[in-house]
Design a protein around this motif. Sequence first.
Motif, PDB file in Angstrom:
ATOM      1  N   SER A 122      57.486  -9.477  36.018  1.00  0.00           N
ATOM      2  CA  SER A 122      56.934 -10.608  35.258  1.00  0.00           C
ATOM      3  C   SER A 122      57.364 -11.930  35.876  1.00  0.00           C
ATOM      4  O   SER A 122      56.573 -12.877  35.951  1.00  0.00           O
ATOM      5  CB  SER A 122      57.407 -10.556  33.798  1.00  0.00           C
ATOM      6  N   ASP A 181      49.786  -9.227  33.037  1.00  0.00           N
ATOM      7  CA  ASP A 181      51.120  -8.654  32.848  1.00  0.00           C
ATOM      8  C   ASP A 181      51.092  -7.613  31.735  1.00  0.00           C
ATOM      9  O   ASP A 181      51.129  -7.952  30.557  1.00  0.00           O
ATOM     10  CB  ASP A 181      52.132  -9.762  32.534  1.00  0.00           C
ATOM     11  N   GLU A 182      51.006  -6.356  32.127  1.00  0.00           N
ATOM     12  CA  GLU A 182      51.035  -5.226  31.187  1.00  0.00           C
ATOM     13  C   GLU A 182      50.066  -5.419  30.031  1.00  0.00           C
ATOM     14  O   GLU A 182      50.439  -5.252  28.869  1.00  0.00           O
ATOM     15  CB  GLU A 182      52.447  -5.033  30.641  1.00  0.00           C
TER      16      GLU A 182
END
Length: 243
Positions: A43, A163-164
């Motif tokens: 991240s 991000d995810e």
Amino acid sequence: MPLVDLRSVVKRFGEHEVLRSVNLTVSKGEIIAIIGRSGSGKSTLLRCINGLESIQAGELFVDGIPVHDPSADLRKLRARVGFVFQSYNLFPHLTVLRNITLGPTIVKRVSQADAAALARDALRRVGLEDKMHAYPDQLSGGQQQRVAIARSLAMSPMLMLFDEITSALDPELVGEVLRVLENMARDGMTMMLVTHEMNFARRVANRVLFIHQGTIWEQGRAATLFEKPTTEELRSFLGAVLN
Ligand SMILES: Nc1ncnc2c1ncn2[C@@H]1O[C@H](COP(=O)(O)OP(=O)(O)OP(=O)(O)O)[C@@H](O)[C@H]1O
Ligand SMILES: [Mg+2]
């Protein structure tokens, strides 16, 4: 010229070196999947690229903008880079349409009518044209995430960071979000995504980065990396995430 260019980038939080001399170039149209253990720096890498975190050493260029330079125009950067997170952060009191037109009207000073046209086009791309007037709480998690993607698309970014984005979704909703990403990839969007979806990485990514302890430990085609990891660290990571 690469779209993203990191040269010996170092990111520290206090004494803790989270990115340790990262070198990376990403070309226009590339799809980069980023994998690695929790806390490895995935991240942080994306946040540095978007200028959300300052770096302590090295150089970082995005579309020619020197992000490492304290005088860099971060507004210009963020108008060109879309960032979608695990939590969609839609405004609950605004319709889908208003959620999407907000960015273009405020950041890019586009007229309401033009912003609505951009929103309609973005919603079509994520398959949600019919939800334009709905409120976020009337949508499923997968639909809300697709609206969040449409909100980014309406800004006409040249790079998308994810991000995810499927991690908080029920398993049956993951596929619809991944299909949207796959269509964007086919349309030529440059994308960097942190993901646990190994099959998606294998199918869609041009390159997979395995981040370990703040460095790009291994990288390559998914098929090569997953079948023939060269380091013990990647081998053991894959052992834990692939069944
Ligand atoms: N704002 C911050 N202040 C201090 N330390 C931070 C901050 N943000 C991240 N870190 C630390 O940096 C390291 C990398 O964090 P990062 O969030 O990039 O990991 P990650 O690979 O994305 O992990 P995960 O898979 O759990 O999301 C971690 O040790 C984390 O505790
Ligand atoms: Mg993370």
